[in-house]
Design an enzyme around this catalytic site. Structure first.
Site, mmCIF file in Angstrom:
data_model
loop_
_atom_site.group_PDB
_atom_site.id
_atom_site.type_symbol
_atom_site.label_atom_id
_atom_site.label_comp_id
_atom_site.label_asym_id
_atom_site.label_seq_id
_atom_site.Cartn_x
_atom_site.Cartn_y
_atom_site.Cartn_z
ATOM 1 N N GLU A 197 0.976 -1.183 -0.084
ATOM 2 C CA GLU A 197 -0.154 -0.130 -0.070
ATOM 3 C C GLU A 197 0.828 1.349 0.153
ATOM 4 O O GLU A 197 0.453 2.307 -0.725
ATOM 5 C CB GLU A 197 -0.850 0.161 1.303
ATOM 6 C CG GLU A 197 -2.194 -1.274 0.956
ATOM 7 C CD GLU A 197 -2.801 -1.418 2.231
ATOM 8 O OE1 GLU A 197 -2.461 -1.383 3.179
ATOM 9 O OE2 GLU A 197 -4.174 -1.201 2.345
ATOM 10 N N GLU A 231 -3.314 -9.334 3.843
ATOM 11 C CA GLU A 231 -4.042 -9.165 5.062
ATOM 12 C C GLU A 231 -5.108 -10.102 5.256
ATOM 13 O O GLU A 231 -5.246 -10.458 6.559
ATOM 14 C CB GLU A 231 -4.751 -7.688 4.929
ATOM 15 C CG GLU A 231 -3.608 -6.494 4.960
ATOM 16 C CD GLU A 231 -3.110 -6.248 3.793
ATOM 17 O OE1 GLU A 231 -3.018 -6.829 2.847
ATOM 18 O OE2 GLU A 231 -2.256 -5.033 3.623
HETATM 19 C C1 LIG Z 1 -4.390 -0.241 8.507
HETATM 20 C C2 LIG Z 1 -3.378 -1.473 8.091
HETATM 21 C C3 LIG Z 1 -3.537 -2.249 7.040
HETATM 22 C C4 LIG Z 1 -2.079 -3.133 6.867
HETATM 23 C C5 LIG Z 1 -1.987 -4.203 7.340
HETATM 24 C C6 LIG Z 1 -1.011 -5.059 7.160
HETATM 25 O O1 LIG Z 1 0.115 -4.573 6.556
HETATM 26 S S1 LIG Z 1 -1.031 -6.477 7.945
HETATM 27 C C7 LIG Z 1 0.641 -7.201 7.572
HETATM 28 C C8 LIG Z 1 0.724 -7.797 6.080
HETATM 29 N N1 LIG Z 1 1.946 -8.409 5.986
HETATM 30 C C9 LIG Z 1 2.163 -9.774 6.074
HETATM 31 O O2 LIG Z 1 1.245 -10.612 6.310
HETATM 32 C C10 LIG Z 1 3.564 -10.208 5.916
HETATM 33 C C11 LIG Z 1 3.897 -11.103 7.079
HETATM 34 N N2 LIG Z 1 5.177 -11.493 7.045
HETATM 35 C C12 LIG Z 1 5.737 -12.635 6.282
HETATM 36 O O3 LIG Z 1 4.773 -13.015 5.453
HETATM 37 C C13 LIG Z 1 7.041 -12.923 6.266
HETATM 38 O O4 LIG Z 1 7.516 -12.730 7.574
HETATM 39 C C14 LIG Z 1 7.817 -12.550 5.310
HETATM 40 C C15 LIG Z 1 7.509 -12.906 3.680
HETATM 41 C C16 LIG Z 1 7.775 -10.853 5.141
HETATM 42 C C17 LIG Z 1 9.355 -12.633 5.599
HETATM 43 O O5 LIG Z 1 9.835 -14.034 5.534
HETATM 44 P P1 LIG Z 1 10.696 -14.784 6.319
HETATM 45 O O6 LIG Z 1 10.559 -16.281 6.267
HETATM 46 O O7 LIG Z 1 12.124 -14.395 5.658
HETATM 47 O O8 LIG Z 1 10.893 -14.382 7.921
HETATM 48 P P2 LIG Z 1 9.922 -14.695 9.155
HETATM 49 O O9 LIG Z 1 8.427 -15.062 8.501
HETATM 50 O O10 LIG Z 1 10.525 -15.823 9.800
HETATM 51 O O11 LIG Z 1 9.622 -13.465 9.591
HETATM 52 C C18 LIG Z 1 11.000 -12.869 10.488
HETATM 53 C C19 LIG Z 1 10.413 -12.339 11.821
HETATM 54 O O12 LIG Z 1 9.588 -11.136 11.422
HETATM 55 C C20 LIG Z 1 8.513 -11.043 12.003
HETATM 56 N N3 LIG Z 1 7.622 -10.551 11.112
HETATM 57 C C21 LIG Z 1 7.363 -10.613 9.492
HETATM 58 N N4 LIG Z 1 6.570 -10.059 9.414
HETATM 59 C C22 LIG Z 1 5.901 -9.349 10.578
HETATM 60 C C23 LIG Z 1 4.966 -8.248 10.518
HETATM 61 N N5 LIG Z 1 4.421 -7.675 9.495
HETATM 62 N N6 LIG Z 1 4.910 -7.479 11.589
HETATM 63 C C24 LIG Z 1 5.531 -7.972 12.864
HETATM 64 N N7 LIG Z 1 6.462 -8.843 12.665
HETATM 65 C C25 LIG Z 1 6.605 -9.536 11.444
HETATM 66 C C26 LIG Z 1 8.100 -12.697 12.206
HETATM 67 O O13 LIG Z 1 7.329 -12.864 13.098
HETATM 68 C C27 LIG Z 1 9.429 -13.138 12.575
HETATM 69 O O14 LIG Z 1 9.846 -12.737 13.952
HETATM 70 P P3 LIG Z 1 10.933 -13.636 14.851
HETATM 71 O O15 LIG Z 1 10.055 -15.082 14.868
HETATM 72 O O16 LIG Z 1 12.069 -13.752 14.351
HETATM 73 O O17 LIG Z 1 10.477 -13.118 16.214
#
Ligand SMILES: CCC/C=C/C(=O)SCCNC(=O)CCNC(=O)[C@H](O)C(C)(C)COP(=O)([O-])OP(=O)([O-])OC[C@H]1O[C@@H](n2cnc3c(N)ncnc32)[C@H](O)[C@@H]1OP(=O)([O-])[O-]
Length: 719
Positions: free
Chosen positions: A103, A123
């Site tokens: 976004e 999301e």
């Molecule tokens: C109004 C608002 C509207 C918007 C809403 C959103 O954006 S909703 C969000 C939409 N976004 C998503 O849904 C994306 C969610 N994230 C992912 O899909 C994957 O983490 C990745 C593809 C970014 C990286 O994969 P990878 O295998 O390389 O790494 P990994 O997965 O092992 O993560 C490493 C560490 O980072 C942590 N962490 C990660 N993301 C977040 C986060 N957003 N936040 C906090 N923490 C996060 C994860 O817990 C882990 O912590 P740990 O265990 O080390 O303490």
């Protein structure tokens, strides 16, 4: 949390600095607001580039912040102000642009992506929708059908696909930041009005209603009872039918209904649970981040039944050379054909070439002397497995790791017949092993930390969600399955039908009810185990009171079904009837109805009306109750592990979080009270007796699930 630099004398380079994924925490949002203000007010600056540190643009909003009150600048107005600015802003996307990260990129006037980047609006997988304008801007950029698909599924796309769809303006093999800076310099003279997505009209398909209806039906079929994808459809409808200012209000309203829902909490819990589950600790103190796994280049699989074939495919497709062993030439040849067919189909689907050269088939264990690791997948028979492990111990080099795919036998007993008990562990795959994502890594009391680290990391390499569990009959998953399926069969005695119970469980969100799942897995497996453990068959003492075995209540209906040769889908008959052996279309069978009526008549059981509530409570609370025992026994280290196992191995609905999270959402007090009620009604069913840990947690005021570990205090952990 956002670094500001001036490059090429006139480009402001803003770098998000919030490792590991540069999520948009309140500090980052604050940093963006501050640096953007500086860039827009500095007359030297003619253009802006936004990028992320360490080759990752942005992983979206900081999910951990969702649990608390909003702090710092809200995202939506911040993003609107970037788009409205009068200097061109270019997003330099490396690594990921997900959720709020995409976004953010969408309010930039141009987007440059590195060829390895992934983009998406996931999301929906967290029970939310892209509520920082994503549902309104993406349709304006790429049209309703493509945006609808991406927003309702949360699918990540490659930068090449993003270019085709029109999400990015350019894909580069080089440093995306440097390319973006050059791009920004060229964009300075160009008008920005057509680059502000909120100002564009949505290219609306003529058959909008039909399209939205079709997608809604698809969602209702695939994700029964899940709210977020349906809210996403409504938000996209708003983009198609309303001006931006109204569409964005609708987006916020829909987000408000989702944000505090139980489903969103469960899905966000599941996101972190999946990551927590990979972090194991053994009683010795060794843990995931201080133990180096061995590198596995070659492996052997023993037994080419359904499990062995799936395991061989899982290994070969990640580049591990595999020697597959069978005991009989005919079985080996048919196994070879099937494994090759599976690998070829898998490779075709993924658009890669099949790694057939990595496979070797043999009849002799002698061929395994040089492999790094063996996975035994022979028949579930302890004597046979012990013979195999003894033989392996003789033929394999002393450093070879020996693993068993047993679904519940004692891994330490297998270790005991080898010359290297420290190199033995369980690797319990789920059928079909090349499809199912779960792997239980079973730690025997003598398994070394290096053995566990290697099995866990091999699981990860094969694309599995690996969970370390302790060694007890059935480990975690199958041990918990017993009380769950026992309750279902007791309910049959009392008046329910298989289809009634399955419908309730499937409406709850399970991929399959307990009886349909048993038909798929094959009823004969459990029957054989029950015969071997003396619960049924000729060895049962005729003086044994009916419907009681080994001092407990016992329901013989599953045995009676098997005695009729009904083994499930494979025989075309089981708890249901199917069109043909191997058929999948389950229909209620009047013969089962007759069997139940005759059975109840024989034992004088008056059938009663069983409510949906009773089915849910008896099946699921018994399931969670065993989970509490497992935690107390130290067979699982934390509730997250159990929930991950149930989601990935047993079809537990992710939007309910898993049996332990579900219990916490219902309220531990309520779960305890209902278990006490059912145990009073069925005092001879020990699974309904509330577990001491459940009672203890209630006595401590029912702490949130993240705090349960503090109360477990296992004296002797098996992990
Ligand atoms: C109004 C608002 C509207 C918007 C809403 C959103 O954006 S909703 C969000 C939409 N976004 C998503 O849904 C994306 C969610 N994230 C992912 O899909 C994957 O983490 C990745 C593809 C970014 C990286 O994969 P990878 O295998 O390389 O790494 P990994 O997965 O092992 O993560 C490493 C560490 O980072 C942590 N962490 C990660 N993301 C977040 C986060 N957003 N936040 C906090 N923490 C996060 C994860 O817990 C882990 O912590 P740990 O265990 O080390 O303490």
């Amino acid at each position: 949390m956002a670094r500001y630099e001036l490059v090429k004398r006139s480009v402001a380079l803003i770098t998000l600095t919030n490792p590991p994924v540069n999520s948009l925490s309140s500090a980052v949002r604050h940093g963006i607001a501050k640096t953007m203000d500086r860039a827009l007010s500095d007359p030297k600056v003619t253009a802006v580039v936004i990028c992320g540190e360490n080759g990752r643009f942005c992983g979206g909003a900081d999910i951990r912040e969702f649990a608390g009150p909003l702090r710092g600048p809200p995202l939506l107005p911040l993003l609107d102000s970037i788009e409205a600015g009068d200097k061109p802003v270019v997003a330099a996307i490396e690594g990921v642009a997900l959720g709020g990260g995409l976004e953010l990129a969408l309010v930039c006037h141009y987007r440059i992506a590195h060829s390895k980047a992934r983009l998406g609006l996931p999301e929906v997988t967290l029970g939310l929708l892209p509520a920082a304008g994503g549902t309104q801007r993406l349709p304006r950029l790429i049209g309703i059908p493509a945006a609808l698909e991406l927003i309702t599924t949360g699918r990540h796309v490659s930068s090449q696909e993003a270019l085709k769809l029109g999400i990015v303006d350019q894909v580069t093999e080089h440093n995306a930041c440097e390319v973006a800076v050059e791009f920004a310099l060229r964009a300075v003279a160009k008008p920005l009005s057509s680059r502000r997505l909120s100002a564009l009209t949505v290219p609306c398909p003529p058959d909008l209603d039909a399209l939205l209806e079709a997608v809604t039906m698809q969602i209702q079929k695939k994700a029964r009872g899940v709210m977020a994808p349906l809210a996403c459809v409504q938000a996209v409808r708003a983009a198609a039918t309303m001006p931006y200012s109204q569409g964005i209000k609708r987006e916020s309203e829909l987000m408000a209904t989702l944000f505090n829902s139980g489903q969103a909490r469960a899905l966000q819990y599941s996101f972190f649970a999946e990551r927590t589950a990979g972090k194991w600790t053994l009683p010795s103190g060794a843990q995931w981040n201080d133990t180096k796994p061995r590198e596995i280049r070659s492996a052997a699989v023993i037994g080419l039944g359904t499990m062995g074939r799936g395991i061989a495919v899982s290994l070969a497709r990640v580049g591990i050379s595999v020697i597959a062993v069978e005991s009989d030439r005919k079985l080996m040849e048919s196994g070879r054909q099937m494994v090759i067919g599976m690998l070829e189909r898998d490779a075709k689907r993924r658009g890669v070439s099949a790694s057939l050269n990595l496979l070797k088939f043999t009849l002799s264990l002698q061929d395994l002397k040089d492999v790094d690791l063996v996975i035994e997948a022979v028949f579930e028979d302890m004597a046979l497995k012990k013979r195999v492990f003894q033989e392996l111990s003789k033929v394999c080099r002393p450093t070879t790791l020996l693993c068993s795919n047993t679904s519940g036998l004692d891994v330490d007993a297998l270790a005991g017949v080898t010359d290297r008990p420290q190199l033995v562990s369980g690797m319990h795959f789920f059928s079909p092993a090349h499809v199912m994502k779960l792997l239980e890594v079973v730690c025997g009391p003598r398994s070394s930390s290096e053995t566990i680290a290697t099995a866990m990391s091999l699981g990860k390499r094969m694309g599995k969600v690996s969970v370390a569990v302790g060694n007890c009959p059935g480990f975690v998953g199958n041990r918990m399955l017993k009380p769950y399926s026992d309750q279902a069969t007791f309910l049959l005695e009392e008046g329910a039908t298989p289809e009634q119970i399955d419908k309730v469980l499937e409406d709850f969100g399970f991929a399959m009810g307990v009886f349909r799942m048993s038909d798929l897995a094959g009823l004969d497996v459990g029957w054989r185990v029950r015969k071997e453990s003396g619960l049924t068959g000729p060895d049962v003492d005729p003086k044994n009171p009916p419907r009681r075995r080994q001092g407990r209540k016992y329901c013989p209906i599953p045995d009676m079904v098997c005695e009729q040769g009904r083994f499930g889908q494979k025989t075309g008959r089981g708890w249901y009837m199917y069109d043909k052996p191997g058929g999948t279309n389950a229909k209620p069978d009047p013969l089962i109805q007759n069997l139940l009526e005759t059975y109840r008549g024989r034992y004088g059981i008056k059938p009663r009306n069983i409510t949906e509530q009773e089915i849910i409570e008896r099946c699921l609370f018994a399931l969670a109750n065993e989970g509490f025992r497992i935690l107390k026994d130290g067979i699982a280290a934390q509730p997250e592990d159990i929930d991950v196992i149930y989601q990935f191995g047993y079809g537990f609905p992710r939007h309910r979080g898993g049996p332990m999270f579900y219990a916490s959402m219902v309220g531990l007090e309520r779960v305890l009270e209902r278990l006490e009620h059912y145990h009073q009604a069925h005092p001879d069913v020990s699974h309904l007796e509330p577990s001491p840990l459940l009672k203890k947690l209630v006595a401590c005021g029912s702490p949130p699930i993240q705090k349960w570990r503090e109360h477990i205090k296992t004296i002797h952990s098996h992990l």
